[in-house]
Each structure stands twice: as C-alpha cells, then as structure tokens.
Design a protein around this motif. Structure first.
Motif, PDB file in Angstrom:
ATOM      1  N   ARG A  54       0.801  -1.228   0.000  1.00 38.25           N
ATOM      2  CA  ARG A  54       0.000   0.000   0.000  1.00 38.25           C
ATOM      3  C   ARG A  54       0.831   1.274   0.000  1.00 38.25           C
ATOM      4  O   ARG A  54       0.612   2.183  -0.810  1.00 38.25           O
ATOM      5  CB  ARG A  54      -0.850   0.070   1.290  1.00 38.25           C
ATOM      6  N   THR A  55       1.772   1.356   0.935  1.00 41.72           N
ATOM      7  CA  THR A  55       2.458   2.629   1.144  1.00 41.72           C
ATOM      8  C   THR A  55       3.281   3.013  -0.083  1.00 41.72           C
ATOM      9  O   THR A  55       3.187   4.134  -0.580  1.00 41.72           O
ATOM     10  CB  THR A  55       3.343   2.559   2.411  1.00 41.72           C
ATOM     11  N   ARG A 104      11.514   4.039   3.585  1.00 41.75           N
ATOM     12  CA  ARG A 104      11.070   3.076   4.610  1.00 41.75           C
ATOM     13  C   ARG A 104      12.283   2.242   4.975  1.00 41.75           C
ATOM     14  O   ARG A 104      13.026   1.801   4.103  1.00 41.75           O
ATOM     15  CB  ARG A 104       9.957   2.181   4.073  1.00 41.75           C
ATOM     16  N   HIS A 132       5.247   6.232  11.613  1.00 40.33           N
ATOM     17  CA  HIS A 132       4.734   6.062  10.247  1.00 40.33           C
ATOM     18  C   HIS A 132       3.739   7.219  10.053  1.00 40.33           C
ATOM     19  O   HIS A 132       2.526   7.025  10.068  1.00 40.33           O
ATOM     20  CB  HIS A 132       4.052   4.695  10.140  1.00 40.33           C
ATOM     21  N   GLN A 135       0.640   7.272   7.651  1.00 36.68           N
ATOM     22  CA  GLN A 135      -0.425   6.338   8.032  1.00 36.68           C
ATOM     23  C   GLN A 135      -1.338   6.992   9.069  1.00 36.68           C
ATOM     24  O   GLN A 135      -2.570   6.900   8.979  1.00 36.68           O
ATOM     25  CB  GLN A 135       0.173   5.037   8.597  1.00 36.68           C
ATOM     26  N   ARG A 183       4.843   1.059  14.572  1.00 44.52           N
ATOM     27  CA  ARG A 183       5.054   2.492  14.310  1.00 44.52           C
ATOM     28  C   ARG A 183       3.714   3.183  14.048  1.00 44.52           C
ATOM     29  O   ARG A 183       3.555   4.372  14.287  1.00 44.52           O
ATOM     30  CB  ARG A 183       5.980   2.649  13.102  1.00 44.52           C
ATOM     31  N   VAL A 184       2.727   2.389  13.574  1.00 39.92           N
ATOM     32  CA  VAL A 184       1.388   2.950  13.328  1.00 39.92           C
ATOM     33  C   VAL A 184       0.775   3.391  14.657  1.00 39.92           C
ATOM     34  O   VAL A 184       0.169   4.466  14.760  1.00 39.92           O
ATOM     35  CB  VAL A 184       0.493   1.901  12.625  1.00 39.92           C
ATOM     36  N   ARG A 237      -1.537  -5.428  13.296  1.00 39.59           N
ATOM     37  CA  ARG A 237      -1.024  -6.752  12.900  1.00 39.59           C
ATOM     38  C   ARG A 237       0.006  -7.226  13.921  1.00 39.59           C
ATOM     39  O   ARG A 237       0.763  -6.423  14.462  1.00 39.59           O
ATOM     40  CB  ARG A 237      -0.357  -6.604  11.522  1.00 39.59           C
ATOM     41  N   GLN A 239       3.335  -8.271  14.404  1.00 37.76           N
ATOM     42  CA  GLN A 239       4.476  -8.042  13.507  1.00 37.76           C
ATOM     43  C   GLN A 239       5.598  -9.027  13.803  1.00 37.76           C
ATOM     44  O   GLN A 239       6.623  -8.674  14.385  1.00 37.76           O
ATOM     45  CB  GLN A 239       4.928  -6.595  13.629  1.00 37.76           C
ATOM     46  N   GLY A 278      -3.469  -2.636   7.533  1.00 39.18           N
ATOM     47  CA  GLY A 278      -3.048  -3.647   6.573  1.00 39.18           C
ATOM     48  C   GLY A 278      -1.525  -3.801   6.617  1.00 39.18           C
ATOM     49  O   GLY A 278      -0.844  -2.871   7.033  1.00 39.18           O
ATOM     50  N   PRO A 279      -0.991  -4.922   6.220  1.00 40.40           N
ATOM     51  CA  PRO A 279      -1.708  -6.131   5.832  1.00 40.40           C
ATOM     52  C   PRO A 279      -2.326  -6.845   7.035  1.00 40.40           C
ATOM     53  O   PRO A 279      -1.780  -6.753   8.131  1.00 40.40           O
ATOM     54  CB  PRO A 279      -0.607  -6.989   5.186  1.00 40.40           C
TER      55      PRO A 279
HETATM   56  C1  NCD Z   1       2.028  -0.891   8.442  1.00 43.77           C
HETATM   57  C2  NCD Z   1       3.511  -0.704   8.486  1.00 43.77           C
HETATM   58  O1  NCD Z   1       4.234  -1.070   7.566  1.00 43.77           O
HETATM   59  O2  NCD Z   1       3.940  -0.162   9.490  1.00 43.77           O
HETATM   60  N1  NCD Z   1       1.524  -1.132   7.166  1.00 43.77           N
HETATM   61  C3  NCD Z   1       1.234  -0.085   6.367  1.00 43.77           C
HETATM   62  O3  NCD Z   1       2.045   0.765   6.107  1.00 43.77           O
HETATM   63  N2  NCD Z   1      -0.024  -0.008   5.897  1.00 43.77           N
HETATM   64  C4  NCD Z   1       1.525  -1.857   9.433  1.00 43.77           C
HETATM   65  C5  NCD Z   1       2.029  -3.265   9.396  1.00 43.77           C
HETATM   66  O4  NCD Z   1       2.965  -3.613   8.684  1.00 43.77           O
HETATM   67  O5  NCD Z   1       1.458  -4.073  10.129  1.00 43.77           O
END
Ligand code: NCD
Length: 325
Positions: A54-55, A104, A132, A135, A183-184, A237, A239, A278-279
């Motif tokens: 997505r990002t 990233r 992040h 996000q 980080r979200v 998620r 991780q 996501g994911p």
């Molecule tokens: C997140 C990330 O990469 O921090 N995903 C994202 O950018 N949509 C969350 C994650 O990986 O679980």
C-alpha cells in the motif's frame, strides 16, 4: 515543514494543513481523469528497505497523479546489496536530481538520519518501530470523514466544510494488538491526541512497550476495557518479523483474548468504526467477517487505502511546493 519525519514533531496546525489539502486531493481521485499538473517536471524517489504494498504504491500513484516523475529503488537490486551506506545512497539520489525522497527502513531513526544527509525533502514511510506519519494522517482523515462529517462509504470523498473542523475531541479510539512493534500505534497516539481524541492502547503485556506511559495514551489491561464505549477500534497486525521468540504462548490464545470479532465488538459503541492499516492476518488479530464488514460492521480498511493516496498527494504537494494550478 522541510521534511515529514514524525508526528511527534508535527504540530496541530501542520496536521490540519495536511488534512485540509488531502480533502481537496480526495476530490481529484473521484474524477475520471486523475491527473493534475501540480508537480510537473519534479521527481519523487521511493527508497524502501522493507516490503510494502500500500504505502509504496500510494506514494508512487500520488506523485504520478500530480504529474511528477516517480522512480522506485528496489533496494535488493541496488548498490545497497553491494554494501553502499545510507549516506552514500542518499547523496546519490540527490545527485540524480531527486526533488523528494520517501524512505522506509527497518531501523528506528533511519528517516531522521537520512534527512541529515540530504537537503532534499525526506518523507518517513515507516522507520522500524518508531513512526509512520502518513499512516496516522490517513487514519485521522478516515475517522474525520465518518465521525465528524458523517460520510458513508459510498459518498466519500467529502468536501471540506468549515462547520466540520478536524476536531476529534468527542471520540475514543482504542488501538489494539502488537503495540511494541507498531510504528502505526505510535504515530496515531500523537496524531489523534493532537486532534483531541482520547486514545487507549491495549495488548498483551509482552507486546506493550516500556515507554507507553510517556505517550498521550491510556493503557488498558484487557480488550473489554479498551473497547467499552469506543467510537473507533484500530487493529494492529502481529508483527512477527520484528518480534523475538517467546512473546506469545500461542496464536490461538492471542486471537481468543485479543482478536477483534463480532463478539468483542459488542463492548464498543453500536456505530464503532473498525480500522486496520493492513496487511491483515485474518483470523488472528481480526476475524474475516469483521474485516469484510459483514453484519453491518463499519470496516474502513479499503477506504484507508484510498485516503492514503490523497494524504500522500498532500504531503508531496506541501513539501515540494507544488503550483496551485
Ligand atoms: C504498516 C507498516 O508497515 O507499518 N503497514 C502499512 O504501512 N499499511 C503496518 C504493518 O505492517 O502491520
């Protein structure tokens, strides 16, 4: 703003400015021809040391929809695999005449370091377990659309209304899951609290970072206390790529205690919004039915992705000084 590295260092006015700009770009995404000349002749380079769907794609589309040239560096096939340092990589991208660099990286702090090596604007697209920022901004926009403007899924994007400010003061947002590695969760703690929301964090003790008590959040010990009366639940998620072993006895137990399902959503407000960056791991942190919005659940998973394009257009526009055409 020269760079966008973290929400902790972004003030409320700047957050408002990004959201306001994103609302305008959201309108462009609804058009049959999604292209404006705003960043014509400028270039954006995405440099992703971690995987992303997505990002990375939304940054690339955001740049292209504004007529910028977007180039992605596939790190595994780049000189990074020959041992090139972050500093030399950044200097090379600057010499290649990049006008903005989106990075990233698995290490917390890498985006700040990158910004020290170049005078080109740097956007943090996720650094380790630190932040992040884009996000959190897209999540704030999604919450605002539903809970302040009241847009249903089929009517977004919504036009900015002066009587609907970016004020989330009446809302309680529960962020649930693997907080230690997210980080979200950190960026959202800063962003949503700056906009006035009450932010709760809940997850197993082994997945709660030591610094949680220094963040603008209330820590809850179980899912019931986190979800009770919540307006929004943001599911994270697990991780595993960042986890050491032994943090969880079993996935089955985790999903029984912490999984967001129709049953656990009964604790929340009836019109609770279910979000996930996501994911997703369906059947672990979120049930498939909740993720898909079955049975009247208001799941915003896809709307978050669309808002991600608008927010990233806004960030590129503001940092690269696009023309107002
Ligand atoms: C997140 C990330 O990469 O921090 N995903 C994202 O950018 N949509 C969350 C994650 O990986 O679980």
């Amino acid at each position: 703003m020269r760079d966008l590295l973290s929400i902790r260092e972004t003030d409320t006015d700047q957050i408002h400015q990004v959201l306001q700009t994103a609302v305008g770009f959201n309108e462009i995404l609804k058009r049959p021809v999604k292209k404006v000349p705003t960043l014509r002749g400028r270039s954006v380079i995405t440099l992703f040391y971690e995987s992303s769907t997505r990002t990375r794609t939304s940054f690339e589309l955001a740049a292209k929809y504004m007529s910028a040239d977007a180039v992605n560096i596939a790190v595994a096939q780049s000189s990074v695999s020959k041992g090139e340092s972050l500093k030399d990589t950044l200097k090379t991208l600057e010499a290649l005449t990049a006008d903005c660099i989106v990075i990233r990286h698995p290490s917390s702090g890498a985006a700040h370091l990158a910004a020290q090596f170049t005078s080109v604007p740097v956007i943090n697209a996720g650094d380790g377990r630190h932040e992040h920022p884009t996000q959190a901004l897209l999540d704030a926009l999604t919450i605002w659309q539903h809970k302040v403007v009241g847009a249903e899924d089929d009517t977004y994007p919504v036009a900015l209304r002066p009587d609907k400010p970016f004020d989330l003061a009446h809302l309680t947002v529960a962020i649930v899951g693997d907080l230690a590695h997210s980080r979200v969760a950190r960026s959202n703690a800063w962003c949503l609290s700056r906009l006035g929301a009450t932010v709760r964090w809940a997850g197993p003790r082994t997945l709660l970072p030591a610094e949680a008590h220094q963040l603008p959040v209330t820590v809850c010990d179980d899912l019931e206390s986190a979800l009770t009366g919540a307006d929004v639940v943001m599911v994270l998620r697990l991780q595993t790529e960042r986890q050491e072993s032994g943090l969880l006895p079993s996935l089955r137990e985790y999903s029984r205690l912490w999984g967001v399902t129709h049953t656990s959503l009964r604790w929340a407000k009836p019109d609770v919004l279910v979000m996930h960056p996501g994911p997703m791991n369906r059947g672990v942190e979120i049930s498939a039915e909740v993720a898909d919005g079955v049975g009247g659940v208001r799941s915003t998973v896809e709307q978050q992705v669309t808002n991600g394009v608008a927010v990233r257009m806004a960030c590129l526009y503001l940092l690269m000084g696009g023309s107002g055409e």
